[in-house]
Design a protein around this motif. Structure first.
Motif, PDB file in Angstrom:
ATOM      1  N   PRO A  78       0.836  -1.206   0.000  1.00  0.00           N
ATOM      2  CA  PRO A  78       0.000   0.000   0.000  1.00  0.00           C
ATOM      3  C   PRO A  78       0.872   1.257   0.000  1.00  0.00           C
ATOM      4  O   PRO A  78       2.028   1.212   0.430  1.00  0.00           O
ATOM      5  N   PRO A  79       0.313   2.364  -0.475  1.00  0.00           N
ATOM      6  CA  PRO A  79       1.103   3.602  -0.509  1.00  0.00           C
ATOM      7  C   PRO A  79       1.436   4.069   0.906  1.00  0.00           C
ATOM      8  O   PRO A  79       0.674   3.856   1.843  1.00  0.00           O
ATOM      9  N   ARG A  80       2.580   4.690   1.027  1.00  0.00           N
ATOM     10  CA  ARG A  80       2.995   5.229   2.324  1.00  0.00           C
ATOM     11  C   ARG A  80       2.504   6.663   2.429  1.00  0.00           C
ATOM     12  O   ARG A  80       2.951   7.530   1.674  1.00  0.00           O
ATOM     13  N   ILE A  81       1.597   6.885   3.359  1.00  0.00           N
ATOM     14  CA  ILE A  81       1.035   8.227   3.508  1.00  0.00           C
ATOM     15  C   ILE A  81       1.276   8.792   4.906  1.00  0.00           C
ATOM     16  O   ILE A  81       0.717   9.831   5.252  1.00  0.00           O
ATOM     17  N   SER A 133       1.872  -0.175  -4.956  1.00  0.00           N
ATOM     18  CA  SER A 133       2.852  -0.884  -5.789  1.00  0.00           C
ATOM     19  C   SER A 133       2.471  -2.361  -5.831  1.00  0.00           C
ATOM     20  O   SER A 133       2.169  -2.958  -4.795  1.00  0.00           O
ATOM     21  N   TYR A 134       2.496  -2.943  -7.026  1.00  0.00           N
ATOM     22  CA  TYR A 134       2.178  -4.360  -7.213  1.00  0.00           C
ATOM     23  C   TYR A 134       3.458  -5.098  -7.590  1.00  0.00           C
ATOM     24  O   TYR A 134       4.310  -4.567  -8.287  1.00  0.00           O
ATOM     25  N   HIS A 135       3.588  -6.345  -7.118  1.00  0.00           N
ATOM     26  CA  HIS A 135       4.817  -7.104  -7.293  1.00  0.00           C
ATOM     27  C   HIS A 135       4.530  -8.499  -7.838  1.00  0.00           C
ATOM     28  O   HIS A 135       3.530  -9.112  -7.479  1.00  0.00           O
ATOM     29  N   VAL A 136       5.455  -8.999  -8.664  1.00  0.00           N
ATOM     30  CA  VAL A 136       5.443 -10.394  -9.102  1.00  0.00           C
ATOM     31  C   VAL A 136       6.365 -11.144  -8.137  1.00  0.00           C
ATOM     32  O   VAL A 136       7.538 -10.812  -8.009  1.00  0.00           O
TER      33      VAL A 136
END
Length: 173
Positions: A78-81, A133-136
């Motif tokens: 998840p985005p860092r906010i 961000s999405y990761h393989v």
């Protein structure tokens, strides 16, 4: 060097001998087994950063052999906010402090409002533009590796689907 029986006289003959030393009969050399046929490499997916074939996955300049892969999946970060939330809180407190000083008949300098407003607007922009961000994730007997990261979920889903298809095609029937 091993010993075998001669076809003619049943005497002991070396596997490296051309003829039997007892009767002179020619000996056949054992024929080595044929080499296994390598499967034809078939392209499944290809773009500027990733190539998936039925035998390997290439991400950038790194090659991963399918024979070592046990699974592939997608995960996300998840985005860092947190920083944006802190900036929003400080900007809000600064604006609140400026408004409170107005009620005490001592107006706050205009810079307080400008800085506080800029902090609040900056924090809101940071939160709006923050992306997941999405990761393989590729797994093998030696562990997991984050092979590819992107902000585009559909792109990562396409790559994961392609690698899964390659793994299924790579399995012997």
């Amino acid at each position: 060097m091993a010993l075998i029986s001669c076809r003619e006289c049943n005497g002991s003959v070396s596997t490296e001998a051309v003829a039997c030393p007892h009767c002179g009969a020619p000996q056949q050399r054992p024929v080595p087994p044929p080499l296994p046929v390598q499967p034809k490499e078939e392209k499944i997916y290809f773009d500027n950063a990733v190539a998936v074939t039925t035998t390997r996955v290439i991400v950038g300049e790194t090659t991963y052999a399918l024979r070592n892969m046990t699974s592939v999946s997608m995960t996300y970060t998840p985005p860092r906010i947190f920083g944006a939330l802190l900036l929003l809180a400080f900007g809000g407190l600064l604006l609140l402090g400026g408004f409170v000083s107005i009620h005490t008949n001592a107006p706050a300098p205009i810079g307080v409002y400008l800085i506080g407003g800029a902090m609040v607007i900056g924090a809101i922009l940071m939160m709006v533009t923050a992306k997941t961000s999405y990761h393989v994730i590729m797994s093998s007997a030696s562990g997991e590796i984050h092979a590819l990261t992107s902000k585009k979920k559909d792109y990562i889903e396409r790559v994961v689907f392609s690698i899964n298809e390659a793994i299924a095609k790579h399995q012997p029937a």
